[in-house]
Write a protein that holds these residues in place. Structure first.
Motif, short mmCIF file in Angstrom:
data_model
loop_
_atom_site.label_atom_id
_atom_site.label_comp_id
_atom_site.label_asym_id
_atom_site.label_seq_id
_atom_site.Cartn_x
_atom_site.Cartn_y
_atom_site.Cartn_z
N SER A 283 -10.71 61.82 30.72
CA SER A 283 -10.00 60.63 31.24
C SER A 283 -10.98 59.65 32.09
O SER A 283 -10.73 58.65 32.52
CB SER A 283 -9.06 61.31 32.43
OG SER A 283 -9.57 61.94 33.37
N GLN A 284 -12.32 60.33 32.26
CA GLN A 284 -12.98 59.47 33.25
C GLN A 284 -14.02 58.59 32.04
O GLN A 284 -14.62 57.85 32.58
CB GLN A 284 -14.17 60.25 34.15
CG GLN A 284 -13.29 60.91 35.38
CD GLN A 284 -12.99 60.26 36.19
OE1 GLN A 284 -13.48 59.18 36.34
NE2 GLN A 284 -11.85 60.47 36.82
N ASN B 84 -21.46 60.06 39.53
CA ASN B 84 -19.80 59.86 39.83
C ASN B 84 -19.17 61.06 40.67
O ASN B 84 -17.98 61.06 40.94
CB ASN B 84 -19.13 59.50 38.77
CG ASN B 84 -19.20 60.23 37.60
OD1 ASN B 84 -19.49 61.26 37.73
ND2 ASN B 84 -19.14 59.72 36.35
N HIS B 85 -20.01 62.24 40.75
CA HIS B 85 -19.39 63.38 41.38
C HIS B 85 -18.34 64.13 40.50
O HIS B 85 -17.79 65.01 41.07
CB HIS B 85 -19.00 63.03 42.68
CG HIS B 85 -20.17 62.57 43.56
ND1 HIS B 85 -21.17 63.05 43.73
CD2 HIS B 85 -20.31 61.29 44.11
CE1 HIS B 85 -22.09 62.31 44.36
NE2 HIS B 85 -21.35 61.20 44.75
N VAL B 86 -18.30 63.63 39.32
CA VAL B 86 -17.08 64.14 38.48
C VAL B 86 -17.66 65.57 38.02
O VAL B 86 -18.73 65.82 37.63
CB VAL B 86 -16.88 63.50 37.15
CG1 VAL B 86 -16.02 64.09 36.03
CG2 VAL B 86 -16.11 61.95 37.34
N HIS B 87 -16.67 66.67 38.15
CA HIS B 87 -16.89 67.89 37.52
C HIS B 87 -16.79 67.95 36.14
O HIS B 87 -15.60 68.22 35.49
CB HIS B 87 -16.04 68.92 38.10
CG HIS B 87 -16.11 68.98 39.65
ND1 HIS B 87 -15.58 69.86 40.70
CD2 HIS B 87 -17.20 68.28 40.48
CE1 HIS B 87 -15.98 69.70 41.79
NE2 HIS B 87 -17.08 68.72 41.87
N VAL B 88 -17.68 67.75 35.09
CA VAL B 88 -17.82 67.61 33.76
C VAL B 88 -17.54 68.87 32.96
O VAL B 88 -17.31 68.99 31.96
CB VAL B 88 -18.98 67.01 33.19
CG1 VAL B 88 -18.96 65.58 33.83
CG2 VAL B 88 -20.17 67.77 33.52
N LEU B 89 -17.83 70.13 33.73
CA LEU B 89 -17.64 71.34 33.18
C LEU B 89 -17.43 72.38 34.43
O LEU B 89 -18.33 72.52 34.99
CB LEU B 89 -18.69 71.90 32.33
CG LEU B 89 -18.74 73.15 31.71
CD1 LEU B 89 -17.54 73.30 30.67
CD2 LEU B 89 -20.21 73.54 30.87
N ALA C 207 -24.18 74.82 42.27
CA ALA C 207 -24.30 73.64 41.65
C ALA C 207 -24.31 72.51 42.95
O ALA C 207 -25.00 71.70 42.83
CB ALA C 207 -23.29 73.20 40.73
N GLY C 208 -23.22 72.92 43.61
CA GLY C 208 -23.16 71.79 44.78
C GLY C 208 -24.47 71.85 45.68
O GLY C 208 -24.95 70.95 46.36
N GLY D 177 -31.81 62.61 33.27
CA GLY D 177 -32.78 61.82 32.20
C GLY D 177 -32.09 60.19 32.47
O GLY D 177 -31.51 59.88 33.25
N PRO D 178 -32.44 59.59 31.40
CA PRO D 178 -32.06 58.22 31.42
C PRO D 178 -30.42 57.71 31.47
O PRO D 178 -30.36 56.85 31.79
CB PRO D 178 -32.79 57.72 30.14
CG PRO D 178 -32.92 58.85 29.15
CD PRO D 178 -33.10 59.78 30.05
N ARG D 179 -29.86 58.57 30.95
CA ARG D 179 -28.53 58.19 30.94
C ARG D 179 -27.51 58.89 32.25
O ARG D 179 -26.66 57.94 32.48
CB ARG D 179 -27.68 59.16 29.58
CG ARG D 179 -27.81 58.15 28.31
CD ARG D 179 -26.82 58.55 27.26
NE ARG D 179 -27.12 57.57 26.18
CZ ARG D 179 -27.26 57.97 24.95
NH1 ARG D 179 -27.87 59.18 25.07
NH2 ARG D 179 -27.38 57.27 24.01
N ALA D 180 -28.17 60.01 32.62
CA ALA D 180 -27.30 60.47 33.52
C ALA D 180 -28.11 61.72 34.33
O ALA D 180 -29.25 62.24 33.81
CB ALA D 180 -25.86 61.20 32.89
N GLY D 181 -27.55 61.99 35.37
CA GLY D 181 -28.33 63.27 35.98
C GLY D 181 -26.92 64.16 36.39
O GLY D 181 -25.81 63.83 36.76
N VAL D 182 -27.49 65.64 36.35
CA VAL D 182 -26.27 66.72 36.47
C VAL D 182 -27.03 67.89 37.38
O VAL D 182 -28.04 68.04 37.57
CB VAL D 182 -25.82 67.26 35.21
CG1 VAL D 182 -24.97 66.16 34.29
CG2 VAL D 182 -26.83 67.92 34.28
N ALA D 183 -26.09 68.36 38.25
CA ALA D 183 -26.27 69.56 38.82
C ALA D 183 -25.39 70.63 38.28
O ALA D 183 -24.39 70.37 37.92
CB ALA D 183 -25.99 69.71 40.40
N TYR D 184 -26.19 71.80 37.91
CA TYR D 184 -25.27 72.77 37.02
C TYR D 184 -25.79 74.12 37.77
O TYR D 184 -26.65 74.56 38.41
CB TYR D 184 -26.06 72.70 35.76
CG TYR D 184 -27.44 73.27 35.52
CD1 TYR D 184 -27.65 74.71 35.32
CD2 TYR D 184 -28.48 72.27 35.63
CE1 TYR D 184 -28.82 75.10 34.87
CE2 TYR D 184 -29.80 72.86 35.58
CZ TYR D 184 -29.86 74.22 35.30
OH TYR D 184 -31.25 74.62 35.32
#
Length: 312
Positions: A23-24, A67-72, A200-201, A272-279
């Motif tokens: 949805s995002q 964007n702080h969306v929880h992608v998984l 992750a947080g 990386g170049p497109r995005a960053g994540v914490a996991y």
């Protein structure tokens, strides 16, 4: 370590997270977009469900740093054993004590004053009988050295670590005990416990300079950037385990792993170049054979591949 209820909860929360991410997608700027298959984490979900069906407990959380969306997310509320991953709050307390002057980074600790641990670690193989606290922090972060961790914990004290964990708002995380060669009935059953959501947080907060203050966040991030265990999620990055804090391709990566009998855990940040994540991913399984262990390890590597696709 079977757990039928968490498996059902995992499937529901994972599915909900995938729907949220979809949805995002239309709201992201063009450079962040990618093909649906590259951003769906479908392989990770399948691998986790297969492992859960076999009786393992699995917990995962991935959040987009922009964007702080929880992608998984899957059973990310569960409190599970995490081995040496639970050392991160100790490192935070050590860095805070260095920063406010209550602890001298060059204070020398004699190894003979620490209960020995013979199952793993580097310091037990070194001739140096004593090291400064700052070097012990580096050993704890880079090699998960159990004697170094025990020395820091003995110097800091459990009470201060617990207070730091509370101040960070971590309600499902605890450093329960020191490392031991064996655990008796009077000992805590695990070194540490935690949830994938909280870890992750915590890593997201570290790279955003929100843990204690900017100086403490930077110090802990620097220690963790030297971690040499790139065998799980990080196996997909192609980074040099011994020199990855300044990657030639601009990949930002910090992580900490945790291992125990039937426990594998990892948390980190990948950008990386497109995005960053914490996991964070935690797997508790019956370690009955090499095959059982390798199946657990494979899930981490599948997640690593899809995190690389997400960020690149």
């Amino acid at each position: 370590m079977g757990a039928p209820e968490p498996v059902d909860g995992y499937r529901k929360s994972a599915s909900a997270s995938v729907d949220l991410r979809r949805s995002q997608r239309t709201g992201r700027r063009v450079p962040r977009r990618a093909a649906a298959g590259r951003r769906s984490f479908t392989s990770t979900l399948k691998a986790l469900e297969t492992l859960a069906d076999a009786g393992a407990q699995v917990s995962v959380h991935v959040v987009d740093l922009d964007n702080h969306v929880h992608v998984l997310a899957g059973d990310d509320h569960l409190t599970l054993p995490v081995g040496g991953l639970g050392v991160v709050p100790l490192l935070i307390e050590v860095a805070a004590a260095f920063d406010d002057g209550s602890l001298d980074p060059l204070e020398i600790v004699d190894r003979s004053t620490i209960d020995p641990v013979s199952t793993s670690g580097l310091w037990r193989h070194l001739h140096a009988p004593a090291l400064p606290l700052e070097d012990l922090a580096v050993l704890a972060a880079t090699a998960g050295d159990p004697i170094a961790v025990n020395a820091l914990l003995q110097r800091i004290g459990h009470d201060k670590v617990r207070a730091r964990i509370d101040s960070l708002g971590l309600r499902r995380t605890a450093l329960l005990d020191r490392f031991r060669d064996s655990r008796g009935p009077d000992d805590a059953p695990h070194v540490s416990v935690g949830s994938s959501r909280e870890f992750a947080g915590l890593f997201s907060a570290l790279v955003n300079s929100q843990v204690v203050d900017a100086a403490v966040s930077a110090q802990v991030s620097e220690w963790l950037s030297l971690n040499q265990d790139l065998s799980l999620v990080a196996a997909a990055t192609g980074l040099d385990p011994f020199a990855h804090d300044h990657d030639a391709h601009g990949l930002l990566f910090i992580n900490k792993t945790g291992r125990d009998r039937g426990v594998r855990a990892e948390a980190g940040v990948l950008a990386g170049p497109r995005a960053g994540v914490a996991y964070s991913l935690i797997v508790c399984f019956d370690d009955l054979s090499i095959a059982h262990r390798l199946r657990a390890h494979d899930v981490f590597r599948v997640l690593g591949v899809e995190l690389m696709e997400y960020t690149h």
